[in-house]
Write a protein that holds these residues in place. Structure first.
Motif, short mmCIF file in Angstrom:
data_model
loop_
_atom_site.label_atom_id
_atom_site.label_comp_id
_atom_site.label_asym_id
_atom_site.label_seq_id
_atom_site.Cartn_x
_atom_site.Cartn_y
_atom_site.Cartn_z
N LEU A 81 50.08 40.25 27.33
CA LEU A 81 48.95 40.36 28.24
C LEU A 81 48.72 41.81 28.62
CD1 LEU A 81 49.60 37.33 30.63
CD2 LEU A 81 47.82 37.51 28.90
N PRO A 82 47.48 42.17 29.00
CA PRO A 82 47.25 43.53 29.49
C PRO A 82 48.13 43.84 30.70
CG PRO A 82 45.18 42.41 29.07
CD PRO A 82 46.25 41.37 28.95
N ARG A 83 48.66 45.01 30.71
CA ARG A 83 49.47 45.45 31.84
C ARG A 83 48.61 45.66 33.07
NH1 ARG A 83 50.76 50.78 33.42
NH2 ARG A 83 52.66 50.97 34.67
N SER A 84 47.41 46.20 32.88
CA SER A 84 46.48 46.40 33.98
C SER A 84 45.10 46.66 33.41
CB SER A 84 46.91 47.56 34.89
OG SER A 84 46.86 48.79 34.19
N ALA A 85 44.10 46.49 34.25
CA ALA A 85 42.72 46.81 33.90
C ALA A 85 41.98 47.15 35.19
CB ALA A 85 42.05 45.63 33.19
N TRP A 86 41.06 48.10 35.11
CA TRP A 86 40.35 48.51 36.31
C TRP A 86 38.91 48.87 35.98
CZ3 TRP A 86 43.52 51.87 33.65
CH2 TRP A 86 42.97 53.10 33.28
N LEU A 87 38.08 48.80 37.01
CA LEU A 87 36.68 49.19 36.92
C LEU A 87 36.28 49.76 38.28
CD1 LEU A 87 33.95 49.24 35.38
CD2 LEU A 87 33.50 46.97 36.36
N VAL A 88 35.85 51.01 38.29
CA VAL A 88 35.45 51.70 39.51
C VAL A 88 34.09 52.34 39.28
CG1 VAL A 88 36.05 53.44 41.23
CG2 VAL A 88 37.87 52.17 40.08
N SER A 89 33.19 52.19 40.25
CA SER A 89 31.85 52.75 40.13
C SER A 89 31.48 53.44 41.44
CB SER A 89 30.83 51.67 39.81
OG SER A 89 29.53 52.22 39.72
N LYS A 90 30.70 54.49 41.32
CA LYS A 90 30.27 55.25 42.49
C LYS A 90 28.75 55.27 42.53
CE LYS A 90 30.83 59.67 44.87
NZ LYS A 90 31.46 61.02 44.85
N LEU A 91 28.19 54.87 43.68
CA LEU A 91 26.76 54.87 43.91
C LEU A 91 26.49 55.67 45.17
CD1 LEU A 91 25.98 51.10 43.19
CD2 LEU A 91 25.70 53.04 41.64
N GLY A 92 26.05 56.90 44.99
CA GLY A 92 25.85 57.77 46.14
C GLY A 92 27.17 58.09 46.80
N ARG A 93 27.29 57.78 48.07
CA ARG A 93 28.53 58.04 48.82
C ARG A 93 29.45 56.84 48.84
NH1 ARG A 93 26.18 61.40 54.10
NH2 ARG A 93 25.57 63.27 52.92
N LEU A 94 29.05 55.73 48.24
CA LEU A 94 29.86 54.52 48.21
C LEU A 94 30.60 54.41 46.88
CD1 LEU A 94 27.53 51.84 49.84
CD2 LEU A 94 29.50 52.96 50.87
#
Length: 423
Positions: free
Chosen positions: A180-193
């Protein structure tokens, strides 16, 4: 002769000292880490809560050196242990040799790590293609006393990064089982958030579809103001639900202030100096039943603050429910530089105070002691920037205007630039 006697005095300037540790050492290997674990103010809070707070009754020595003839390689070694070593104890020692493709870009590198504990020998490597935003990395333990977990056979990862999105996955291809995958991530930035989600399959049986287990998921949202340059004030507030069982609220603020200075060792035109003040707060509250997940710590809160008065002196304090700590660090910017620190930890339960000592010898980061006009109209990499007609006025000190606020950091020394243009 007339020009000599009628020479106008130089305009006033403000000293801009370098930060003690910027960029932080953790930023050198951030391409091996999930962006979820580095954003939302986590990197700043980690440095604030941990750096120079040595373990009670212990010493810690760090050597960070590189050869003059080849700046693309460097070596780091650490020695740590208790003041009074008992027969069953030993001094922990490790060292790493690092090669970096570009002196100013730490994203493509390879290092070898040796230690007197597991892993005995480890290799890490990362290749990043900034034009396309893709990177490939791997962590391979070559020598271990005993391979117990699947991670002991090595980890490989693929990531994508841009100014508004970061995504990646890590796998363990050399594991005998559990692919199995050890980890997975998804991060997004919209303006200051900033929004992020991370999957780590640590809970559940082998036959269970682990992605359906809520304990394997974490999510966070953060609000940030600032450019990421240490010469610009910044503020980050974050909310996280870690492993669907622990709520974490935190904020981190980096303040850049000016104060008057009357130093007999400085020239008469030096009228002020820039100081760096950092604040941090973190609240952790358990959301599930303690009987279900005993490994998750109880609810706790901690606060910390640091004040860098000049290029040579740093004062830090940390307050928690069970103990409080105070650390003082003194740095000499020789080549190599020497940093001596002493920390005191007060245990409220036992009512005792214990001390720790630290010593760092380094030539990885160079001093960038700058001079600028009192209004910070422009900051240039030369030693003096003289702005005609500027005066020091109390109560009217706009900070870090022009190039810094516009996000133009190319003319700044590399130690004072933001950590990168990727999320």
């Amino acid at each position: 002769m007339g020009n000599y006697f009628n020479k106008e005095p130089p305009p006033p300037v403000v000293l801009v000292p370098p930060l003690f540790d910027f960029p932080p050492l953790a930023a050198r290997t951030r391409m091996l880490e999930s962006s979820y674990n580095m954003l939302f103010g986590k990197l700043g809070l980690k440095c604030l809560f941990e750096d120079y707070f040595e373990e009670a009754r212990h010493f810690n020595t760090i050597f960070m050196l590189k050869p003059i003839d080849d700046p693309n390689v460097d070596m780091m070694a650490t020695l740590s242990g208790p003041f009074n070593i008992k027969p069953e104890e030993r001094i922990a020692g490790n060292a790493s040799f690092r090669w970096q493709n570009d002196v100013d870009d730490p994203h493509t590198f390879m290092d070898l790590f040796v230690s007197n504990s597991d892993p005995v020998l480890r290799m890490r490597s990362c290749t990043y293609f900034p034009r396309y935003g893709f990177g490939v990395f791997g962590i391979l333990p070559l020598l271990l006393k005993k391979r117990v977990t699947a991670e002991d056979y090595g980890v490989m990862g693929l990531r994508y990064g841009s100014g508004w999105l970061s995504a990646g996955v890590t796998v363990m291809p050399f594991a005998i089982k559990d692919q199995l995958p050890r980890s997975a991530w998804l991060v997004s930035k919209l303006g200051r958030l900033t929004f992020g989600v991370q999957y780590e399959p640590q809970y559940g049986s082998e036959d269970e579809m682990k992605y359906k287990n809520k304990l394997n998921w974490s999510c966070a949202i953060g609000y940030g103001v600032g450019s990421g340059c240490p010469l610009s004030p910044s503020f980050t507030f974050g909310l996280e639900l870690a492993k669907s069982s622990q709520f974490i609220a935190s904020f981190y603020q980096h303040a850049v202030v000016q104060r008057r200075v009357k130093n007999p060792f400085e020239e008469s035109e030096v009228v002020g100096i820039t100081n760096y003040i950092d604040f941090g707060f973190e609240l952790q509250t358990r959301m599930d039943d303690a009987k279900i997940s005993n490994n998750i710590p109880d609810s706790t809160i901690q606060l910390a603050a640091s004040w860098q008065a000049n290029k040579n002196f740093l004062l830090k304090g940390k307050l928690g429910p069970l103990s409080s700590s105070l650390a003082v660090a003194v740095k000499s910017w020789w080549k190599p530089s020497f940093t001596f620190s002493i920390s005191a930890n007060r245990d409220r339960i036992s009512g005792t105070t214990a001390y720790g000592l630290g010593l760092r010898i380094e030539n990885l980061r160079e001093a960038s002691y700058q001079r600028a006009d009192p209004n910070f109209v422009m900051l240039t990499p030369n030693k003096e920037h003289l702005a005609e007609g500027t005066v020091w006025k109390t109560g009217n000190r706009p900070m870090l205007e022009a190039d810094v606020n516009a996000g133009n950091f190319d003319r700044l020394p590399k130690e004072l630039r933001r950590q990168g243009r990727i999320l």
